[in-house]
Design an enzyme around this catalytic site. Structure first.
Site, PDB file in Angstrom:
ATOM      1  N   ASP A  62       0.819  -1.216   0.000  1.00 34.48           N
ATOM      2  CA  ASP A  62       0.000   0.000   0.000  1.00 34.48           C
ATOM      3  C   ASP A  62       0.852   1.266   0.000  1.00 34.48           C
ATOM      4  OD1 ASP A  62      -2.162  -1.687   0.222  1.00 34.48           O
ATOM      5  OD2 ASP A  62      -2.913  -0.837   2.099  1.00 34.48           O
ATOM      6  N   HIS A 113      -6.010   2.393  -4.189  1.00 32.54           N
ATOM      7  CA  HIS A 113      -6.012   2.655  -2.747  1.00 32.54           C
ATOM      8  C   HIS A 113      -6.701   3.989  -2.433  1.00 32.54           C
ATOM      9  CE1 HIS A 113      -4.857   1.805   1.286  1.00 32.54           C
ATOM     10  NE2 HIS A 113      -3.813   2.614   1.374  1.00 32.54           N
ATOM     11  N   HIS A 117      -4.621   9.619   1.031  1.00 29.17           N
ATOM     12  CA  HIS A 117      -4.671   8.764   2.227  1.00 29.17           C
ATOM     13  C   HIS A 117      -5.329   9.523   3.376  1.00 29.17           C
ATOM     14  CE1 HIS A 117      -3.495   5.508   4.882  1.00 29.17           C
ATOM     15  NE2 HIS A 117      -3.026   4.862   3.825  1.00 29.17           N
ATOM     16  N   HIS A 208       3.871  -2.248   3.174  1.00 28.67           N
ATOM     17  CA  HIS A 208       3.893  -0.891   2.612  1.00 28.67           C
ATOM     18  C   HIS A 208       5.213  -0.653   1.899  1.00 28.67           C
ATOM     19  CE1 HIS A 208       0.872  -0.801   5.823  1.00 28.67           C
ATOM     20  NE2 HIS A 208       0.295   0.178   5.134  1.00 28.67           N
TER      21      HIS A 208
END
Length: 250
Positions: A62, A113, A117, A208
Protein backbone atom coordinates in the site's frame (compact mmCIF):
# COMPACT_ATOMS: atom_id res chain seq x y z
CA UNK A 1 -55.61 32.38 15.62
CA UNK A 2 -53.61 29.19 15.06
CA UNK A 3 -52.91 27.13 18.16
CA UNK A 4 -49.24 26.72 18.97
CA UNK A 5 -49.83 23.14 20.12
CA UNK A 6 -50.36 21.53 16.67
CA UNK A 7 -47.49 23.56 15.23
CA UNK A 8 -45.19 22.40 17.99
CA UNK A 9 -46.33 18.81 17.47
CA UNK A 10 -45.58 19.01 13.75
CA UNK A 11 -42.17 20.50 14.43
CA UNK A 12 -41.43 17.74 16.90
CA UNK A 13 -42.48 15.06 14.42
CA UNK A 14 -40.34 16.62 11.72
CA UNK A 15 -37.41 16.70 14.10
CA UNK A 16 -37.90 13.05 14.98
CA UNK A 17 -38.03 12.06 11.29
CA UNK A 18 -34.90 14.09 10.65
CA UNK A 19 -33.11 12.41 13.52
CA UNK A 20 -34.08 8.95 12.24
CA UNK A 21 -32.89 9.86 8.75
CA UNK A 22 -29.61 11.21 10.09
CA UNK A 23 -29.15 8.05 12.12
CA UNK A 24 -29.78 5.89 9.08
CA UNK A 25 -27.21 7.84 7.06
CA UNK A 26 -24.68 7.53 9.86
CA UNK A 27 -25.28 3.78 10.15
CA UNK A 28 -24.90 3.36 6.39
CA UNK A 29 -21.68 5.36 6.51
CA UNK A 30 -19.92 3.74 9.48
CA UNK A 31 -21.51 0.27 9.53
CA UNK A 32 -19.08 -1.31 7.05
CA UNK A 33 -16.16 -0.02 9.14
CA UNK A 34 -16.76 -3.04 11.40
CA UNK A 35 -14.99 -5.05 8.71
CA UNK A 36 -11.73 -3.50 9.96
CA UNK A 37 -11.82 -5.95 12.89
CA UNK A 38 -9.74 -8.92 11.69
CA UNK A 39 -11.54 -11.57 13.76
CA UNK A 40 -15.02 -10.57 12.62
CA UNK A 41 -13.85 -10.12 9.03
CA UNK A 42 -12.29 -13.57 8.87
CA UNK A 43 -15.50 -15.23 10.02
CA UNK A 44 -18.19 -13.09 8.42
CA UNK A 45 -16.53 -11.76 5.26
CA UNK A 46 -13.78 -14.20 4.18
CA UNK A 47 -13.74 -12.77 0.65
CA UNK A 48 -13.16 -9.29 2.02
CA UNK A 49 -10.46 -10.80 4.22
CA UNK A 50 -8.56 -11.73 1.06
CA UNK A 51 -9.12 -15.46 1.40
CA UNK A 52 -8.16 -17.38 -1.72
CA UNK A 53 -6.47 -20.52 -3.01
CA UNK A 54 -5.12 -22.41 0.03
CA UNK A 55 -1.90 -23.17 -1.83
CA UNK A 56 -1.24 -19.49 -2.53
CA UNK A 57 -0.42 -16.31 -0.60
CA UNK A 58 -1.22 -12.91 -2.08
CA UNK A 59 1.45 -10.29 -1.41
CA UNK A 60 0.20 -6.70 -1.45
CA UNK A 61 1.76 -3.27 -0.87
CA UNK A 62 0.00 0.00 0.00
CA UNK A 63 0.67 3.76 -0.19
CA UNK A 64 2.87 4.12 -3.29
CA UNK A 65 4.11 4.68 -5.78
CA UNK A 66 7.13 6.31 -4.16
CA UNK A 67 10.13 7.19 -6.35
CA UNK A 68 12.52 6.81 -3.41
CA UNK A 69 11.38 3.43 -2.15
CA UNK A 70 9.16 1.56 -4.62
CA UNK A 71 12.06 0.80 -7.02
CA UNK A 72 13.87 -0.91 -4.13
CA UNK A 73 10.90 -3.21 -3.63
CA UNK A 74 10.71 -3.91 -7.34
CA UNK A 75 14.37 -4.97 -7.37
CA UNK A 76 13.90 -7.18 -4.30
CA UNK A 77 10.81 -8.83 -5.75
CA UNK A 78 12.62 -9.44 -9.03
CA UNK A 79 15.51 -11.07 -7.17
CA UNK A 80 12.98 -13.31 -5.39
CA UNK A 81 11.08 -14.05 -8.63
CA UNK A 82 7.84 -12.85 -7.01
CA UNK A 83 5.09 -10.69 -8.45
CA UNK A 84 2.80 -8.69 -6.15
CA UNK A 85 -0.17 -6.33 -6.12
CA UNK A 86 0.45 -2.64 -5.46
CA UNK A 87 -2.49 -0.63 -4.10
CA UNK A 88 -1.56 2.87 -5.26
CA UNK A 89 -2.91 6.30 -4.38
CA UNK A 90 -4.26 8.26 -7.31
CA UNK A 91 -2.57 11.48 -6.20
CA UNK A 92 0.80 9.70 -6.01
CA UNK A 93 0.32 7.99 -9.35
CA UNK A 94 -0.58 11.33 -10.94
CA UNK A 95 2.80 12.66 -9.75
CA UNK A 96 4.74 9.54 -10.83
CA UNK A 97 2.96 7.93 -13.81
CA UNK A 98 6.19 6.45 -15.16
CA UNK A 99 6.70 4.52 -11.94
CA UNK A 100 3.20 3.12 -12.23
CA UNK A 101 3.96 1.96 -15.76
CA UNK A 102 7.20 0.37 -14.53
CA UNK A 103 5.36 -1.59 -11.83
CA UNK A 104 2.99 -3.00 -14.44
CA UNK A 105 5.75 -3.62 -17.01
CA UNK A 106 7.60 -5.78 -14.50
CA UNK A 107 4.58 -8.05 -14.16
CA UNK A 108 3.09 -6.69 -10.98
CA UNK A 109 -0.54 -5.74 -10.55
CA UNK A 110 -1.81 -2.22 -9.92
CA UNK A 111 -4.89 -1.71 -7.76
CA UNK A 112 -6.68 1.30 -6.24
CA UNK A 113 -6.01 2.65 -2.75
CA UNK A 114 -8.13 5.77 -3.22
CA UNK A 115 -7.08 9.24 -4.32
CA UNK A 116 -5.37 10.42 -1.13
CA UNK A 117 -4.67 8.76 2.23
CA UNK A 118 -7.39 10.38 4.33
CA UNK A 119 -9.79 9.21 7.01
CA UNK A 120 -13.53 9.14 6.19
CA UNK A 121 -14.85 11.07 9.18
CA UNK A 122 -18.13 12.14 7.52
CA UNK A 123 -20.29 10.85 4.67
CA UNK A 124 -19.27 12.14 1.25
CA UNK A 125 -20.52 9.55 -1.26
CA UNK A 126 -20.33 11.77 -4.34
CA UNK A 127 -16.74 12.78 -3.64
CA UNK A 128 -15.83 9.16 -2.87
CA UNK A 129 -17.27 8.06 -6.20
CA UNK A 130 -15.39 10.76 -8.13
CA UNK A 131 -12.07 10.09 -6.42
CA UNK A 132 -12.17 6.30 -6.70
CA UNK A 133 -13.16 6.51 -10.37
CA UNK A 134 -10.44 9.07 -11.04
CA UNK A 135 -7.80 6.87 -9.39
CA UNK A 136 -9.04 3.82 -11.29
CA UNK A 137 -8.73 5.68 -14.59
CA UNK A 138 -5.11 6.59 -13.83
CA UNK A 139 -4.34 3.00 -12.85
CA UNK A 140 -5.89 1.76 -16.08
CA UNK A 141 -3.76 4.20 -18.04
CA UNK A 142 -0.58 2.94 -16.36
CA UNK A 143 -1.42 -0.76 -16.43
CA UNK A 144 -3.16 -0.94 -19.79
CA UNK A 145 -6.23 -2.55 -18.26
CA UNK A 146 -8.95 -1.65 -15.82
CA UNK A 147 -8.00 -2.54 -12.22
CA UNK A 148 -9.80 -5.25 -10.30
CA UNK A 149 -9.31 -4.33 -6.65
CA UNK A 150 -9.87 -1.53 -4.15
CA UNK A 151 -8.54 -1.14 -0.61
CA UNK A 152 -9.59 1.97 1.35
CA UNK A 153 -6.97 4.05 3.16
CA UNK A 154 -6.33 2.74 6.68
CA UNK A 155 -8.52 -0.23 5.74
CA UNK A 156 -11.54 1.77 6.94
CA UNK A 157 -14.45 0.87 4.72
CA UNK A 158 -17.53 3.09 4.69
CA UNK A 159 -20.82 2.82 2.86
CA UNK A 160 -19.74 5.58 0.48
CA UNK A 161 -16.39 4.02 -0.32
CA UNK A 162 -17.88 0.56 -0.76
CA UNK A 163 -20.47 1.99 -3.16
CA UNK A 164 -17.77 3.98 -4.97
CA UNK A 165 -15.70 0.85 -5.52
CA UNK A 166 -18.68 -1.09 -6.83
CA UNK A 167 -19.62 1.78 -9.14
CA UNK A 168 -16.09 1.74 -10.56
CA UNK A 169 -16.25 -2.02 -11.11
CA UNK A 170 -13.78 -2.76 -8.31
CA UNK A 171 -13.90 -5.44 -5.65
CA UNK A 172 -12.88 -4.41 -2.13
CA UNK A 173 -10.14 -6.54 -0.55
CA UNK A 174 -8.51 -5.93 2.82
CA UNK A 175 -6.03 -8.48 4.29
CA UNK A 176 -5.65 -11.44 6.60
CA UNK A 177 -2.06 -10.82 7.75
CA UNK A 178 -0.02 -7.66 8.15
CA UNK A 179 3.44 -6.74 9.33
CA UNK A 180 2.76 -3.58 11.37
CA UNK A 181 5.60 -2.22 9.27
CA UNK A 182 4.48 1.40 9.56
CA UNK A 183 5.71 1.96 13.11
CA UNK A 184 8.98 3.57 14.21
CA UNK A 185 9.88 0.42 16.15
CA UNK A 186 9.33 -1.99 13.23
CA UNK A 187 12.27 -4.16 12.19
CA UNK A 188 12.66 -6.87 9.61
CA UNK A 189 12.41 -9.39 12.45
CA UNK A 190 9.23 -7.88 13.93
CA UNK A 191 7.55 -7.68 10.53
CA UNK A 192 8.38 -11.31 9.81
CA UNK A 193 7.10 -12.41 13.21
CA UNK A 194 3.85 -10.42 12.91
CA UNK A 195 3.04 -11.64 9.40
CA UNK A 196 3.76 -15.29 10.13
CA UNK A 197 1.74 -15.15 13.36
CA UNK A 198 -1.50 -15.14 11.35
CA UNK A 199 -0.31 -16.27 7.92
CA UNK A 200 -2.13 -19.23 6.43
CA UNK A 201 -2.44 -20.68 2.98
CA UNK A 202 -4.97 -18.62 1.06
CA UNK A 203 -4.09 -15.48 3.01
CA UNK A 204 -3.45 -11.95 1.82
CA UNK A 205 -0.47 -10.09 3.29
CA UNK A 206 -0.41 -6.31 3.74
CA UNK A 207 2.90 -4.44 3.66
CA UNK A 208 3.89 -0.89 2.61
CA UNK A 209 6.35 0.18 -0.08
CA UNK A 210 6.27 3.80 1.09
CA UNK A 211 6.51 5.61 4.42
CA UNK A 212 4.32 8.48 3.24
CA UNK A 213 1.93 7.92 6.15
CA UNK A 214 4.26 5.73 8.21
CA UNK A 215 7.16 6.49 10.50
CA UNK A 216 10.12 7.88 8.53
CA UNK A 217 12.23 5.02 7.23
CA UNK A 218 9.70 2.37 8.28
CA UNK A 219 9.76 0.94 4.74
CA UNK A 220 13.18 -0.57 5.51
CA UNK A 221 11.57 -3.06 7.87
CA UNK A 222 9.20 -4.38 5.20
CA UNK A 223 11.95 -4.52 2.60
CA UNK A 224 14.27 -6.35 4.95
CA UNK A 225 11.57 -8.87 5.85
CA UNK A 226 10.73 -9.80 2.26
CA UNK A 227 13.32 -12.55 1.65
CA UNK A 228 12.49 -14.31 4.88
CA UNK A 229 8.74 -14.08 4.32
CA UNK A 230 8.98 -15.51 0.82
CA UNK A 231 11.27 -18.28 2.07
CA UNK A 232 8.81 -19.06 4.89
CA UNK A 233 5.92 -19.35 2.44
CA UNK A 234 7.85 -21.52 0.05
CA UNK A 235 9.04 -23.67 2.92
CA UNK A 236 5.38 -24.32 3.71
CA UNK A 237 4.73 -25.26 0.11
CA UNK A 238 2.88 -22.02 -0.63
CA UNK A 239 3.19 -19.98 -3.82
CA UNK A 240 3.50 -16.20 -3.46
CA UNK A 241 1.97 -13.86 -6.00
CA UNK A 242 -0.60 -11.28 -7.04
CA UNK A 243 -4.23 -11.01 -6.01
CA UNK A 244 -5.12 -11.61 -9.65
CA UNK A 245 -3.63 -15.12 -9.27
CA UNK A 246 -5.10 -15.74 -5.82
CA UNK A 247 -8.49 -17.23 -6.72
CA UNK A 248 -10.35 -15.06 -4.21
CA UNK A 249 -13.51 -16.61 -2.83
CA UNK A 250 -16.76 -14.69 -3.15
Amino acid sequence: MVSARPVAALAGAAGAVGAVAAGAVAAWHVGPAATWLPGARAVLWPGLDGRGDPSHVALTFDDGPDPDTTPRFLRALDDLDVRATFFVLGSRLADHPGLGRLIAAEGHELAVHGWRHDRPWRPRPRLDAREVARAAELVAGAAGRWPLWYRPPYGILTGGRWAAARSAGLRTVLWSAWGRDWTASATAYSVHAEVTRTLRGGGTVLLHDSDMVSAPGAWRAALGALPGLVAECRGRGLRVGRLDDHGLIE
